[in-house]
Design a protein around this motif. Structure first.
Motif, mmCIF file in Angstrom:
data_model
loop_
_atom_site.group_PDB
_atom_site.id
_atom_site.type_symbol
_atom_site.label_atom_id
_atom_site.label_comp_id
_atom_site.label_asym_id
_atom_site.label_seq_id
_atom_site.Cartn_x
_atom_site.Cartn_y
_atom_site.Cartn_z
ATOM 1 N N LYS A 14 19.588 -31.678 27.458
ATOM 2 C CA LYS A 14 18.650 -30.902 26.627
ATOM 3 C C LYS A 14 17.456 -30.454 27.469
ATOM 4 C CE LYS A 14 18.544 -33.877 22.918
ATOM 5 N NZ LYS A 14 19.763 -34.706 22.881
ATOM 6 N N HIS A 41 25.157 -32.809 25.557
ATOM 7 C CA HIS A 41 24.184 -32.212 24.649
ATOM 8 C C HIS A 41 23.328 -31.229 25.430
ATOM 9 C CE1 HIS A 41 24.937 -35.096 21.384
ATOM 10 N NE2 HIS A 41 25.160 -35.948 22.352
ATOM 11 N N THR A 42 23.255 -29.979 24.961
ATOM 12 C CA THR A 42 22.431 -28.980 25.626
ATOM 13 C C THR A 42 21.538 -28.283 24.603
ATOM 14 O OG1 THR A 42 23.967 -27.138 25.286
ATOM 15 C CG2 THR A 42 24.340 -28.505 27.243
ATOM 16 N N THR A 43 20.552 -27.545 25.131
ATOM 17 C CA THR A 43 19.753 -26.681 24.263
ATOM 18 C C THR A 43 19.735 -25.238 24.771
ATOM 19 O OG1 THR A 43 17.795 -27.415 25.481
ATOM 20 C CG2 THR A 43 18.194 -28.456 23.347
ATOM 21 N N GLN A 67 26.884 -26.579 16.908
ATOM 22 C CA GLN A 67 25.475 -26.255 17.054
ATOM 23 C C GLN A 67 24.724 -26.719 15.815
ATOM 24 O OE1 GLN A 67 24.743 -22.074 17.534
ATOM 25 N NE2 GLN A 67 22.797 -22.402 18.584
ATOM 26 N N GLU A 70 18.728 -25.902 17.469
ATOM 27 C CA GLU A 70 18.794 -25.547 18.887
ATOM 28 C C GLU A 70 19.660 -26.522 19.682
ATOM 29 O OE1 GLU A 70 14.811 -27.750 20.665
ATOM 30 O OE2 GLU A 70 15.063 -25.578 20.872
ATOM 31 N N ASN A 71 20.099 -27.595 19.026
ATOM 32 C CA ASN A 71 20.925 -28.580 19.730
ATOM 33 C C ASN A 71 22.398 -28.178 19.706
ATOM 34 O OD1 ASN A 71 18.824 -30.431 20.422
ATOM 35 N ND2 ASN A 71 18.759 -30.990 18.247
#
Lengths: 80, 181
Positions: A14, A41-43, A67, A70-71
């Protein structure tokens, strides 16, 4: 949770911007055994198109991409 | 029957030749620009390509050459032109500026602080990441000679080489992707 979707390793990416999510995932996938699942986990909104493109190129299977705000969460199976 | 055998032999050798010509899963890039934005783009593509399973080789030439100078190294014994280039060209990846909106350095400083805030890696960090990932970097000898740079003033980088156009073309000829930035 069944064995097929058991997560072997999880990466918190993130806040990281391009190209870091794809770089870290390509490293992380080597740390799980073939057939096992890597969670990431990305943003970065770009990762929604980048990680599937990475999967198509390297052959690793994107089992799930979801999704929540924003996660973004990916489940990736190492195939080779 | 003999004719068939001869044909088969010819085909086999043709296939072998073609296989030899298959481009490798490799990216060959020329970094001609010394602009911060373009060098950033080249490093993002290079590190991304390694993540995609590619081998990567970057050629730093002309304005791209000073990007790989070591900011802490001092070398003497240069002529007037060499000293002039040394003073006027950026000393390393941290010293390069934006191609647009530089505004006497203000724009570049703003972009750097914005990059930090948005978690975008700096050029120096990207160079170290590239090193860790095994990205090869080749510095153009002719550019170094023109600008009076010496090998001793370039950065410490595990996969650093020096070469010319033939080296680039050899790599580009066997690469699936070639870029000029």
């Amino acid at each position: 949770m069944s064995d097929a979707t058991k997560i072997s390793k999880s990466l918190d990416l993130k806040g990281l911007a391009c190209p870091m999510p794809v770089v870290k995932i390509s490293k992380g996938i080597k740390e799980v055994a073939v057939g096992e699942i890597l969670e990431a986990h990305t943003t970065d909104p770009g990762s929604l198109t980048d990680i599937p493109a990475w999967g198509r190129t390297t052959g690793h299977e994107i089992v799930d991409a979801s999704q929540d705000g924003e996660n973004i969460r990916f489940l990736i199976r190492r195939t080779s | 029957m003999q004719q068939l055998e001869a044909q088969l032999e010819a085909l086999t050798s043709q296939v072998a030749t073609l296989q030899g010509r298959q481009p490798e899963n490799k990216l060959a890039m020329v970094v001609f620009s010394g602009d911060m934005d373009k060098v950033l783009a080249s490093l993002v593509i290079a590190t991304g390509a390694v993540a995609m399973g590619m081998e990567v080789v970057m050629f730093f030439t002309f304005w791209g050459t000073p990007v790989l100078r070591d900011k802490d190294k001092r070398v003497g014994g240069k002529d007037i032109m060499g000293n002039m280039f040394a003073a006027m060209l950026p000393k390393g990846a941290d010293a390069v500026t934006l191609s647009q909106m530089n505004m006497g350095g203000l724009g570049t400083a703003m972009m750097k602080s914005l990059m930090k805030k948005k978690n975008v890696a700096s050029l120096e960090e990207m160079v170290r990441l590239a090193e860790e990932l095994g990205v090869r970097m080749v510095i153009c000898e002719m550019s170094m000679d023109l600008m009076g740079f010496k090998r001793e003033e370039m950065i410490e980088y595990e996969h650093l080489e020096f070469g010319g156009v033939a080296k680039f073309l050899e790599e580009a000829g066997t690469s699936k992707v070639q870029l000029f930035i």
